[in-house]
Design an enzyme around this catalytic site. Structure first.
Site, PDB file in Angstrom:
ATOM      1  N   PRO A 212     -11.468  16.078 -56.412  1.00  0.00           N
ATOM      2  CA  PRO A 212     -12.860  16.257 -56.840  1.00  0.00           C
ATOM      3  C   PRO A 212     -13.711  16.882 -55.724  1.00  0.00           C
ATOM      4  O   PRO A 212     -13.528  16.567 -54.544  1.00  0.00           O
ATOM      5  CB  PRO A 212     -13.339  14.838 -57.171  1.00  0.00           C
ATOM      6  N   VAL A 213     -14.621  17.775 -56.144  1.00  0.00           N
ATOM      7  CA  VAL A 213     -15.439  18.511 -55.166  1.00  0.00           C
ATOM      8  C   VAL A 213     -16.535  17.603 -54.592  1.00  0.00           C
ATOM      9  O   VAL A 213     -17.072  16.757 -55.291  1.00  0.00           O
ATOM     10  CB  VAL A 213     -16.076  19.746 -55.869  1.00  0.00           C
TER      11      VAL A 213
ATOM     12  N   ASP B  60     -11.495  16.595 -41.176  1.00  0.00           N
ATOM     13  CA  ASP B  60     -10.927  16.975 -42.478  1.00  0.00           C
ATOM     14  C   ASP B  60      -9.827  18.013 -42.321  1.00  0.00           C
ATOM     15  O   ASP B  60      -8.707  17.846 -42.802  1.00  0.00           O
ATOM     16  CB  ASP B  60     -12.011  17.586 -43.384  1.00  0.00           C
TER      17      ASP B  60
ATOM     18  N   ALA C 198      -8.848  21.410 -48.030  1.00  0.00           N
ATOM     19  CA  ALA C 198      -7.528  21.557 -48.663  1.00  0.00           C
ATOM     20  C   ALA C 198      -7.382  22.939 -49.287  1.00  0.00           C
ATOM     21  O   ALA C 198      -6.324  23.582 -49.167  1.00  0.00           O
ATOM     22  CB  ALA C 198      -7.316  20.470 -49.709  1.00  0.00           C
TER      23      ALA C 198
ATOM     24  N   LEU D 259     -12.995  13.629 -50.330  1.00  0.00           N
ATOM     25  CA  LEU D 259     -11.529  13.679 -50.308  1.00  0.00           C
ATOM     26  C   LEU D 259     -11.012  14.999 -49.725  1.00  0.00           C
ATOM     27  O   LEU D 259      -9.830  15.316 -49.829  1.00  0.00           O
ATOM     28  CB  LEU D 259     -10.945  13.452 -51.709  1.00  0.00           C
ATOM     29  N   GLY D 260     -11.898  15.769 -49.146  1.00  0.00           N
ATOM     30  CA  GLY D 260     -11.451  16.951 -48.399  1.00  0.00           C
ATOM     31  C   GLY D 260     -11.125  18.162 -49.255  1.00  0.00           C
ATOM     32  O   GLY D 260     -10.271  18.967 -48.868  1.00  0.00           O
TER      33      GLY D 260
HETATM   34  O1  PMV Z   1     -15.856  15.601 -45.802  1.00  0.00           O
HETATM   35  P1  PMV Z   1     -16.184  14.160 -45.944  1.00  0.00           P
HETATM   36  O2  PMV Z   1     -17.218  13.867 -46.940  1.00  0.00           O
HETATM   37  O3  PMV Z   1     -14.955  13.296 -46.017  1.00  0.00           O
HETATM   38  O4  PMV Z   1     -16.935  13.671 -44.600  1.00  0.00           O
HETATM   39  C1  PMV Z   1     -16.513  14.036 -43.368  1.00  0.00           C
HETATM   40  C2  PMV Z   1     -16.784  12.942 -42.413  1.00  0.00           C
HETATM   41  C3  PMV Z   1     -18.078  12.996 -41.622  1.00  0.00           C
HETATM   42  O5  PMV Z   1     -17.820  12.184 -40.479  1.00  0.00           O
HETATM   43  C4  PMV Z   1     -19.223  12.392 -42.414  1.00  0.00           C
HETATM   44  C5  PMV Z   1     -18.471  14.391 -41.179  1.00  0.00           C
HETATM   45  C6  PMV Z   1     -17.520  15.009 -40.185  1.00  0.00           C
HETATM   46  O6  PMV Z   1     -17.620  16.219 -39.991  1.00  0.00           O
HETATM   47  O7  PMV Z   1     -16.711  14.305 -39.566  1.00  0.00           O
END
Ligand code: PMV
Length: 323
Positions: A111-112, A162, A121, A116-117
């Site tokens: 899901p966007v 991510d 991905a 969940l990256g």
């Molecule tokens: O991409 P997400 O929503 O899983 O969030 C990344 C995690 C954060 O720590 C909030 C941002 C980051 O760049 O590390």
């Protein structure tokens, strides 16, 4: 014969340390293989590079997209890179030859804007498919560095967690700017991931936390220290197989994320529902304000916790083993 290249990249979930990781504290993340981005590239008879991404209703020639479009920027940057003069590894055609005619198909079950990256991905899968199709081999380190540059275009000041966990597809103990460190899982454990169904851009929550930090650096540095300390303890527990102790750490981490203002009523409701249904701890995961939460469960509780999450408003759940 039409040549065809494919590639796939998993989703990811952050177990501990989101947001504080942007400020140099450690965080833990693992790949989630139940969801993935898939890319197929075929040579084409029609002129141009055609992109088909039905999940986001995109059917377009590359040059009809704005150059900073997330998918277009990966392709433009890759073509630019592969056309640099021949590299020391002997890769890259160099010069200004004609662009290839390609059909690029992108699909994703991630899901966007849900933590969940999905963006990283798609970038990693697209990059690997291009690199294989256009015969420009890239190491994992190069894929990771490239994907980080793309994350920076779209997410402001990302930590890089991510792209790292997705490019290496391994559990990662991540500290911004340091060499990648993976961790061992002493005994496998199960988490359930609950999706609020609310898409929330990470860029916004990261920017809001930055405003808080700018207004009172001493206070927030100490909150980030606490989150970093939790991530450190969690890594030790995971490595020694004491995963049952992670539940309490998840609860503490969630409280800190609430203080950072990145939780939401929907996330709090799911976290509470998971705890009531027998999870030993739960927290939001990722950027927050929507997206996903995670709960630590005994394998035999998985269905109960999953149903409780759906009753509390989750749009979807994933049960996954960290091993
Ligand atoms: O991409 P997400 O929503 O899983 O969030 C990344 C995690 C954060 O720590 C909030 C941002 C980051 O760049 O590390």
């Amino acid at each position: 014969m039409i040549s065809r290249s494919t590639s796939s990249a998993p989703g990811k979930v952050i177990l501990f340390g989101e947001h504080a990781v942007v400020y140099g504290r450690p965080a833990l993340a693992v790949p989630v293989t139940q969801v993935h981005a898939d890319v197929e590239i075929l040579d084409s008879n029609s002129t141009g590079i055609w992109i088909h991404a039905p999940d986001i209703n995109l059917h377009s020639e590359l040059n009809a997209l704005p150059s900073d479009h997330p998918i277009a920027s990966v392709i433009h940057n890759f073509l630019f890179l592969s056309r640099q003069s021949v590299s020391p590894l002997g890769r890259g055609a160099g010069g200004e030859g004609k662009f290839p005619n390609l059909n690029i198909k992108i699909s994703s079950s991630i899901p966007v804007a849900s933590g969940l990256g999905s963006g990283a991905a798609v970038t990693v899968a697209l990059l690997r498919a291009l690199s294989s199709h256009l015969n420009y081999p890239m190491t994992d380190e190069e894929v990771n560095a490239f994907a980080y540059d793309i994350e920076k275009i779209h997410h402001g000041t990302p930590s890089g967690i991510d792209n790292t966990v997705i490019a290496y597809a391994k559990p990662v103990y991540f500290i911004k700017g340091r060499l990648i460190e993976t961790f061992k899982v002493g005994a496998p454990f199960t988490i359930v991931i609950g999706d609020t169904g609310i898409s929330a851009p990470t860029k916004k929550s990261v920017a809001d936390v930055r405003k808080l930090w700018e207004a009172d650096k001493a206070k927030w540095e100490s909150v980030f220290d606490e989150a970093g300390d939790i991530a450190k303890q969690a890594k030790e527990k995971i490595e020694t197989g004491d995963w049952r102790l992670l539940g309490g750490l998840m609860d503490q981490n969630h409280a800190l994320l609430q203080e950072m203002t990145v939780s939401s009523p929907e996330l709090d409701r799911l976290v509470e529902a998971a705890r009531k249904a027998g999870a030993s701890g739960a927290k939001l995961s990722g950027g927050g304000r929507g997206g996903n939460m995670i709960a630590l469960i005994e394998r035999e509780n998985a269905d109960d916790v999953s149903s409780a999450l759906i009753s509390a408003g989750a749009k979807n759940t994933i049960i996954t083993q960290v091993s």
